[in-house]
Scaffold this active site. Structure first.
Site, short mmCIF file in Angstrom:
data_model
loop_
_atom_site.label_atom_id
_atom_site.label_comp_id
_atom_site.label_asym_id
_atom_site.label_seq_id
_atom_site.Cartn_x
_atom_site.Cartn_y
_atom_site.Cartn_z
N ASP A 12 86.43 -8.82 84.96
CA ASP A 12 86.57 -10.21 84.50
C ASP A 12 86.37 -10.26 82.98
OD1 ASP A 12 83.25 -11.68 85.05
OD2 ASP A 12 83.83 -9.60 84.61
N ASP A 17 83.43 -5.89 79.87
CA ASP A 17 84.53 -5.39 80.71
C ASP A 17 85.58 -4.69 79.84
OD1 ASP A 17 83.53 -8.16 81.76
OD2 ASP A 17 84.34 -7.17 83.54
N ASN A 41 83.58 -14.32 84.22
CA ASN A 41 83.17 -14.70 82.85
C ASN A 41 83.96 -15.90 82.35
OD1 ASN A 41 81.18 -12.76 82.30
ND2 ASN A 41 82.74 -11.19 81.95
N THR A 125 83.55 -4.71 88.02
CA THR A 125 82.62 -5.10 86.95
C THR A 125 82.56 -6.62 86.81
OG1 THR A 125 84.33 -4.98 85.23
CG2 THR A 125 83.06 -2.96 85.68
N PHE A 166 74.55 -12.33 87.27
CA PHE A 166 75.76 -13.15 87.26
C PHE A 166 76.82 -12.71 88.27
CE2 PHE A 166 78.65 -16.15 85.43
CZ PHE A 166 79.90 -15.55 85.43
N ASN A 167 77.24 -11.44 88.25
CA ASN A 167 78.35 -11.01 89.11
C ASN A 167 78.07 -11.28 90.59
OD1 ASN A 167 79.89 -10.12 86.99
ND2 ASN A 167 79.21 -7.97 87.16
N HIS A 239 76.66 -3.73 79.89
CA HIS A 239 76.57 -3.74 81.35
C HIS A 239 77.70 -2.94 82.02
CE1 HIS A 239 73.58 -6.99 81.12
NE2 HIS A 239 74.40 -7.66 80.36
N ASP A 240 78.93 -3.40 81.86
CA ASP A 240 80.05 -2.83 82.63
C ASP A 240 80.37 -1.38 82.27
OD1 ASP A 240 81.71 -6.05 82.51
OD2 ASP A 240 80.22 -5.26 83.90
O1 RIB Z 1 75.51 -9.79 84.36
C1 RIB Z 1 76.41 -9.06 83.57
C2 RIB Z 1 77.77 -9.06 84.20
O2 RIB Z 1 78.27 -10.39 84.25
C3 RIB Z 1 78.79 -8.26 83.39
O3 RIB Z 1 79.76 -7.75 84.26
C4 RIB Z 1 79.41 -9.30 82.51
O4 RIB Z 1 80.74 -8.96 82.12
C5 RIB Z 1 79.45 -10.48 83.45
O5 RIB Z 1 80.60 -10.34 84.28
CA CA Z 2 82.10 -8.22 83.87
#
Ligand code: RIB
Ligand code: CA
Length: 310
Positions: A12, A17, A41, A125, A166-167, A239-240
């Site tokens: 996303d 990403d 996102n 991701t 979040f994801n 993160h990703d």
């Molecule tokens: O919490 C971080 C994640 O949420 C990452 O994948 C960032 O791109 C968002 O999608």
């Molecule tokens: Ca992401």
């Protein structure tokens, strides 16, 4: 010649990403069969267009498909406070030249899994809506998935709510389907990604690599780091890219097999990945939970990857 590992990246974009995609396509260890996009996102039109723009800018030619516009049952949550209104604020990227696939993300994934004569590693991701939809609509393709290496969740604490990352919290029902699928899962959650921070001086090294992709990534990080500075982070968590780095070289990380459940009904804990670290429930250890990373080696892997672009 080491055989490349076939992978599908579901994302996303999203700043991290985008960097994960660049890391993946630069690796001689991976054979990226397709990039599929999901709302998270930002809205699906924006994340889809952002994937096309980043890949076009880097001169990457691959299948890019548009996926779910919303979670399985909930309303979409987006993160403009982190990624901006475009979902990729910062650099000015030209319109994409890459032709999008005429198949949906789910059609693309199912088609690749059915046609492949080897198992595919999945690297989600973003929210797990597309992955769950694939498993719901074509359950038999499960045996064509080698492993799902996802960025998401956390053993301790969230980043969207105090309990949830979040994801996962965007689509907890999808996450529950994936985590209970029986497919081998590696969870790169906040426990490891908050240790995978990139610092200002390392961003400057990337900016000065000497190619346009390095400059673009530095501009992505200039914008992205503003959000984390507000929360007192010294660096910006990548993160990703951690999920991609794991598939390239899992010796970068330390992990533990644990049972993980997804909370889908909690008033305060909705979307929490409940990690049974001490095996209190004695339930099957369905998830490899990544907990630590060799940060310097990780950043160097990214730096060497970005040097390969023009
Ligand atoms: O919490 C971080 C994640 O949420 C990452 O994948 C960032 O791109 C968002 O999608
Ligand atoms: Ca992401």
């Amino acid at each position: 010649m080491v055989k490349r590992k076939p992978v599908i990246i579901d994302c996303d974009p999203g700043h991290d990403d985008a960097i994960a995609l660049l890391l993946a396509f630069a690796s001689d260890k991976l054979d990226v069969k397709a990039v599929t996009t999901v709302a998270g996102n930002q809205t699906i039109d924006k994340t889809f267009n952002n994937a096309l723009k980043v890949l076009s800018f880097a001169g990457i030619n691959t299948v890019v498909s548009k996926g779910a516009a919303k979670p399985l049952v909930r309303d979409l949550i987006t993160a403009p406070e982190v990624h901006g209104e475009s979902g990729l604020d910062g650099p000015i990227l030209p319109p994409p030249t890459l032709k999008p696939s005429d198949k949906t993300a789910v059609e693309t994934i199912i088609g690749i899994l059915k046609e492949s004569d080897e198992k595919i590693t999945f690297i989600p991701t973003g929210p797990l809506t597309n992955v769950a939809t694939v498993l719901l609509s074509e359950p038999e393709v499960k045996n064509k998935i080698e492993r799902i290496v996802l960025m998401g969740g956390s053993m301790i604490g969230g980043n969207w709510t105090p309990a949830a990352e979040f994801n996962i919290v965007v689509d907890p029902e999808a996450a529950s389907i994936v985590f209970n699928s029986g497919i081998p899962i590696t969870m790169c959650g906040l426990d490891v990604t908050h240790k995978a921070q990139i610092y200002k001086e390392e961003i400057e090294k990337i900016r000065n690599i000497g190619n346009k992709v390095g400059v673009m990534v530095a501009e992505l990080l200039d914008f992205y780091s503003k959000f984390y500075e507000r929360f007192g982070f010294k660096g910006s968590p990548l993160h990703d890219p951690v999920a991609v780095a794991y598939v390239i070289d899992s010796t970068l990380v330390k992990s533990k097999m644990c049972h993980v459940d997804i909370e889908t009904k909690g008033e305060f804990t909705d979307g929490c990945t409940v990690v049974d670290y001490y095996n209190i429930t004695q339930k099957s250890k369905n998830v490899e939970v990544v907990l630590d990373i060799d940060r310097e080696r990780f950043i160097n892997m990214l730096y060497e990857a970005l040097k390969k672009y023009n």
